[in-house]
Design an enzyme around this catalytic site. Structure first.
Site, mmCIF file in Angstrom:
data_model
loop_
_atom_site.group_PDB
_atom_site.id
_atom_site.type_symbol
_atom_site.label_atom_id
_atom_site.label_comp_id
_atom_site.label_asym_id
_atom_site.label_seq_id
_atom_site.Cartn_x
_atom_site.Cartn_y
_atom_site.Cartn_z
ATOM 1 N N GLU A 427 15.881 68.284 -67.441
ATOM 2 C CA GLU A 427 15.768 68.345 -68.951
ATOM 3 C C GLU A 427 15.278 67.177 -69.359
ATOM 4 O O GLU A 427 15.427 66.558 -70.470
ATOM 5 C CB GLU A 427 17.010 68.759 -69.638
ATOM 6 C CG GLU A 427 17.658 70.188 -68.996
ATOM 7 C CD GLU A 427 19.022 70.505 -69.862
ATOM 8 O OE1 GLU A 427 19.428 69.605 -70.542
ATOM 9 O OE2 GLU A 427 19.177 71.603 -69.662
ATOM 10 N N GLU A 502 20.447 75.786 -63.797
ATOM 11 C CA GLU A 502 21.322 75.699 -64.771
ATOM 12 C C GLU A 502 21.672 76.895 -65.622
ATOM 13 O O GLU A 502 20.532 77.433 -66.320
ATOM 14 C CB GLU A 502 21.226 74.314 -65.687
ATOM 15 C CG GLU A 502 22.541 73.705 -66.295
ATOM 16 C CD GLU A 502 22.342 72.410 -66.897
ATOM 17 O OE1 GLU A 502 21.814 71.672 -66.076
ATOM 18 O OE2 GLU A 502 22.703 72.421 -68.131
#
Length: 828
Positions: A427, A502
Site C-alpha cells: 500500500e 490482504e
C-alpha cells in the site's frame, strides 16, 4: 555410489558456515533518551569506549525487546501499542577470541536490530545498518585483539524511526558469531535452484560466491554434497555431489562458480510433506578444507497461472493465508522459537497454509519453521518507498538503502522452499509510479528469477490503470475486487495472475456479543459482522473467491491480534489512504478519526485477529476452519448461552460448520434445519431464537449424513479455576516456553463465559513466569505481572525452566472465593 552420512552429524542450526555459534548470552544493556515514564535521560558520550564503566548496566540475554516491559501509557499512540518503544538503547558484550584464531576472519551476524544499528568493537566503529527488520553482517576482524578481552557495543535508535504498528525495540532477534578462513563462501553466498524436476530425477544447480579476504591470490577447489535433511535438521543419506571446480581468486576479490548435480527419485517439498535437502559446500585451498557451508533447500516446482491458480509440483493449491505482524503478543517483538512454532501449529489446525510477512523482512527463524512445517511464504520488503506514510518511516532510507536492503532480503531467503512470492511493498504511496515499481522489481529479478515479484495494492485500479503493475509478475489486491472482471479482460493484465494479498479485515473481541450494534466499551462484537469501511466479512470474501475461482487465494488480515493499530479505535490518519479514490468515505472516516483523537481510547492492540493476542480462537477461527478444511468434521455454535438479562428476548444463534446443513435444538426442541447455498452461505443463522437458559445443540450434516455436533450450555456461578498446559514438559534450555490456559469454571467444569475474576499466578521450582495475558485489547496490566484478571472466562500464563534445570515446575492460580488450580510441568 551414494548413501554416506554427512560429515557433521550434529544438527544444522542455520544456513551458513559451520563454525558458527549463538552470540545471545551475557549482554549488558542501558537505555537513554526517552524513558518509559516519558522523562528523558541524556545520552552520555563515548558509550562505545572499551574502558567504559558499565558494571551498573542491566544483565540480559538476547533476543530482547526493551519496550515490552511498558508501562502502557494512555498518552502514547494506540497504533504503536501505547508502549514506550521510542528511545536510545545501548548493548555491550565482553568476549574472547583465542590466539589460535588470529588468522581467521571473524563476523557478527545480526538477524535483526530495531533500529538504526551502529556497531563498535573495542571502541572502533565497525559499521551500520539502519533498517531494523533486515539481517546484516559486521566484519569485526580488523578491530579484534586475539588472546585478550574484547567488547562489542551496539547503539540502537528508535526515536528516529516511525511505525504504523508496534515495532519493538532492541536486538530483538538472534546474534551469531561466525569464524572462517580467509577463503570462504560469502555471506548468503549460495543459491540452490532446481531447474528441472521429474519423478525420476531433479537437476540441482548450486551457485557459490567465494570470497578471498587474504592478502594473496589463491586457487580454491569447491564442490557440494547433497544430503537428505530430516525435520530435526539432522543430515541423512548423501544423494548427489557436484564435480569439484578449481577457481583462481585475486586477493580481496570474490568469484562466482556454478555446478550441477542430479538427485534420483527426488522427494519433493510440499505442504503435506515438507521434505528438505542439505547442500554442503566444501572449499579447499592447498588440499586443506578452509570452509564448510550448509544450505538447507527443497526440491519443488511452482507456477502461477491466470486461469488455473497456483501450482505446487504441478498440482493446484489454494493459498489459504494470513497476514501477520512480527510481535509475539505478551512477549513483544523478541523472537522465541517455541512461541513462533505454537502460532504456526494453531494456524495449521485452522487450515491455514500460507503467511504474508506483513510488512517487512521476517525473522530467519520463521522461514526455517515454514520450511519444516509446510507453509507458503509471501516475503515482503517494505511498507513505504520514496514517499512515506509517516515522517520517519522507510522513506528516510529509500534513496540510499533500497537496493542493499532488497539484496539482503533476497540473498538471505532465496534458498527457502517455503518462499514462493517476493513482495516489494504494501500500500505504498508510490504504487502508481511506473518507473519506481519497475526499478524495484528489476532489482529483485537480478537476484532471483525463480519466483514472481508482487506488490500489495490498496489502489489496485489506479495501479493497473497507470501501468505500474506491468512491472510485476503477479497482482496483489488489498480488499478492492469490484473491478476484477474489467482487469481480467484488459490485454495488459489478462495473463497476469491475481490474488488477495490482504483481505477481509473483519474485527472482533473474543467473547463479546452485542445486540444493538457492533461497538461498545472499546470492544467489538464477535458476531463477525464488524469491519472497517474498506473491509468485508469473511463470508463476503469467500463469495468473491467463489465468483472469481481463478484467483490464487487470499491472505486474511490478520491471523493473530497484534500490538498496536487498534482499528476501529485507532486515530491513525494513514487509514485514510484506503479511500484515496472515494472522497465521501474519506471525509466520513476523517471525521470519525478526529472524534477518536479527542476521546483517546484505551485500546492498545488490534481487533483484526482470527485469534486473540493470547492465541485463543475467536469465533472467526471456526469460519475459516470450516471453509479451509471442508473434509474435517466440525461445527461451532455462537454466542455463549449465559444471558440472564435476556430471558424471552431474541439472541441470534450462528453456526459455522464444514457440513452443508444443520439442525439447531434448544433444550431438546428443534428450531429448524437450515442448508447452505454453495458459494453463497458460509454460516447458518437462526435470527429469532428467544433466550431460555439450558442447552443449545447443533447437529450438522454432510451429504445427508450426520457430520458433526456442538453443544453450548448455560453455566452455573463461578466456583473454581482450572489450568490446562499445552505441553506437559518444557526443555531446560532457558528458551523453551510452556503456554498454560486458565479457565474460570462453575462446579460442573463448564467455563463461565462472562467472568472476569482477578487471578494470581505463582510458580515453584527452577523456573519463572515469563508473561501473563488475557486477550483484552484494552488492558493496561503489564505483561510481566503475575496478577491478571480473566477476560471472558480465560487467561494465560507463560513459563519456562532455568537453563540446565531438573525436576518439575508447579504452577498455581488463585482467586479470592474460588477453588484454586495447580498444574505440574516436567523439565527435560
Amino acid at each position: 555410489m551414494w548413501g554416506t552420512a554427512a560429515q557433521a552429524q550434529s544438527p544444522v542450526n542455520r544456513m551458513g558456515t559451520t563454525d558458527t555459534r549463538l552470540f545471545d548470552d551475557g549482554w549488558l544493556f542501558s537505555r537513554f533518551g526517552l524513558q518509559p515514564d516519558g522523562t528523558r535521560e541524556e545520552e552520555p558520550a563515548h558509550l562505545e569506549a572499551a574502558e567504559l564503566a558499565d558494571t551498573d548496566w542491566q544483565h540480559l540475554n538476547l533476543p530482547h525487546d526493551w519496550a515490552i516491559q511498558g508501562p502502557f501509557r494512555i498518552d502514547l499512540e494506540g497504533n504503536t501499542g501505547k508502549l514506550p518503544w521510542k528511545g536510545i538503547g545501548w548493548y555491550r558484550k565482553y568476549f574472547s577470541i583465542p590466539v589460535t584464531d588470529a588468522d581467521k576472519r571473524i563476523f557478527v551476524d545480526f538477524d535483526g536490530a530495531m533500529a538504526y544499528a551502529k556497531v563498535w568493537v573495542n571502541g572502533q566503529y565497525a559499521g551500520t545498518w539502519p533498517y531494523g527488520y533486515n539481517s546484516f553482517r559486521m566484519d569485526i576482524t580488523p578491530y579484534l585483539k586475539p588472546g585478550k578481552q574484547n567488547v562489542i557495543a551496539v547503539r540502537l535508535d528508535t526515536e528516529s524511526w516511525d511505525s504504523r504498528w508496534y515495532p519493538g525495540a532492541g536486538i530483538y532477534r538472534h546474534v551469531w558469531l561466525v569464524k572462517t578462513n580467509a577463503v570462504h563462501v560469502a555471506n548468503w553466498g549460495t543459491f540452490v535452484t532446481t531447474p528441472t524436476v521429474t519423478d525420476k530425477a531433479a537437476s540441482v544447480q548450486v551457485k557459490v560466491t567465494l570470497d578471498n579476504q587474504g592478502n594473496t591470490a589463491t586457487t580454491a577447489n569447491v564442490h557440494t554434497d547433497i544430503y537428505e535433511l530430516d525435520s530435526n535438521d539432522h543430515p541423512g543419506r548423501k544423494v548427489a555431489s557436484t564435480k569439484p571446480v578449481s577457481v583462481s581468486i585475486s586477493a580481496g576479490k570474490n568469484y562466482v562458480t556454478t555446478a550441477a548435480a542430479a538427485v534420483a527419485s527426488p522427494k519433493r517439498w510440499s505442504i503435506a510433506h515438507p521434505q528438505r535437502y542439505l547442500a554442503q559446500t566444501i572449499v579447499r585451498v592447498n588440499n586443506k578444507i578452509t570452509d564448510t557451508y550448509n544450505t538447507p533447500f527443497g526440491i519443488r516446482t511452482i507456477a502461477f497461472t491466470p486461469r488455473n491458480g497456483f501450482l505446487l509440483n504441478g498440482k493446484r493449491v489454494e493459498i489459504k493465508g494470513v497476514c501477520n505482524h512480527h510481535d509475539l503478543g505478551a512477549l513483544g517483538a523478541a523472537l522465541n522459537k517455541s512461541a513462533l512454532t505454537r502460532q504456526l501449529r494453531i494456524l495449521q489446525s485452522m487450515g491455514c497454509n500460507a503467511i504474508r510477512t506483513s510488512h517487512n523482512p521476517p525473522a530467519p527463524g520463521l522461514l526455517e519453521l515454514a520450511d519444516k512445517m509446510g507453509f507458503l511464504i509471501w516475503d515482503e520488503a517494505f511498507d513505504a518507498w520514496k514517499h512515506g506514510k509517516r515522517k520517519n518511516d522507510y522513506n528516510k532510507l529509500f534513496d540510499e538503502w533500497r537496493e542493499r536492503d532488497l539484496q539482503a532480503l533476497i540473498h538471505r531467503d532465496r534458498n527457502h522452499p517455503s518462499v514462493i512470492i517476493w513482495s516489494i511493498g504494501n500500500e505504498v504511496m508510490d504504487q502508481r509510479d511506473v518507473a519506481m515499481t519497475k526499478e524495484l522489481a528489476d532489482m529483485v529479478r537480478r537476484e532471483d528469477t525463480t519466483r514472481p515479484v508482487s506488490n500489495g495494492y490498496n489502489d489496485p485500479d489506479g495501479g493497473r490503470e497507470s501501468g505500474a503493475v506491468m512491472g510485476l509478475n503477479l497482482m496483489g489486491v488489498n480488499y478492492f475486487f469490484s473491478q476484477q472482471p474489467k482487469w481480467d479482460n484488459d490485454p495488459r493484465y489478462k495473463e497476469m495472475p491475481t490474488m488477495g494479498s490482504e483481505t477481509s479485515s473483519c474485527i472482533s473481541t473474543r467473547g463479546e456479543y452485542f445486540f444493538d450494534g457492533d461497538y461498545k466499551n472499546w470492544q467489538v462484537s464477535s458476531y463477525d459482522n464488524a469491519k472497517p469501511g474498506w473491509g468485508c466479512t469473511p463470508d463476503e470474501q469467500f463469495r468473491t473467491h467463489a465468483k472469481y475461482p481463478h484467483l490464487l487465494g487470499e491472505f486474511v488480515w490478520t491471523g493473530f491480534d497484534y500490538l498496536g493499530e487498534p482499528t476501529p479505535y485507532n486515530s491513525d490518519e494513514t487509514n485514510l489512504l484506503n479511500f484515496r479514490n472515494d472522497p465521501g468515505k474519506r471525509a466520513e472516516l476523517e471525521k470519525a478519526l478526529a472524534e477518536l483523537t479527542k476521546k483517546n481510547p484505551p485500546s492498545r492492540s488490534s481487533y483484526f485477529g482470527i485469534l486473540d493476542l493470547c492465541g485463543f480462537p475467536k469465533d472467526r477461527f471456526y469460519s475459516y476452519q470450516a471453509h479451509w478444511r471442508p473434509e474435517f468434521p466440525m461445527a461451532h455454535i455462537f454466542p455463549h448461552w449465559n444471558w440472564p438479562e435476556r430471558v424471552d428476548s431474541i439472541v441470534p444463534v450462528h453456526v459455522y460448520t464444514s457440513g452443508d446443513e444443520a439442525e439447531l435444538f434448544l433444550n431438546g426442541k428443534s428450531l429448524g434445519r437450515k442448508s447452505k447455498q454453495p458459494g453463497i452461505d458460509f454460516r447458518l443463522i437462526w435470527e429469532d431464537v428467544k433466550y431460555m437458559p439450558g442447552e443449545l445443540k447443533v447437529v450438522a450434516y454432510k451429504n445427508g449424513k450426520v457430520w458433526a455436533t456442538d453443544v453450548v450450555k448455560t453455566t452455573g456461578d463461578v466456583a473454581k479455576l482450572a489450568l490446562f498446559p499445552e505441553s506437559k514438559t518444557v526443555l531446560n534450555d532457558g528458551n523453551d516456553l510452556c503456554y498454560i490456559t486458565l479457565r474460570v469454571q462453575d462446579n460442573g467444569g463448564l467455563m463461565v463465559p462472562r467472568s472476569h475474576a482477578p487471578v494470581k499466578f505463582s510458580i515453584e521450582g527452577p523456573g519463572e513466569i515469563v508473561a501473563t495475558d488475557n486477550g483484552d485489547p484494552t488492558s493496561f496490566v503489564p505483561f510481566q505481572s503475575h496478577d491478571r484478571p480473566a477476560f471472558n472466562g480465560m487467561a494465560q500464563v507463560i513459563v519456562k525452566a532455568k537453563k540446565g534445570a531438573k525436576g518439575n515446575l508447579v504452577i498455581k492460580a488463585s482467586s479470592e472465593g474460588l477453588q484454586p488450580a495447580t498444574t505440574v510441568i516436567g523439565i527435560k
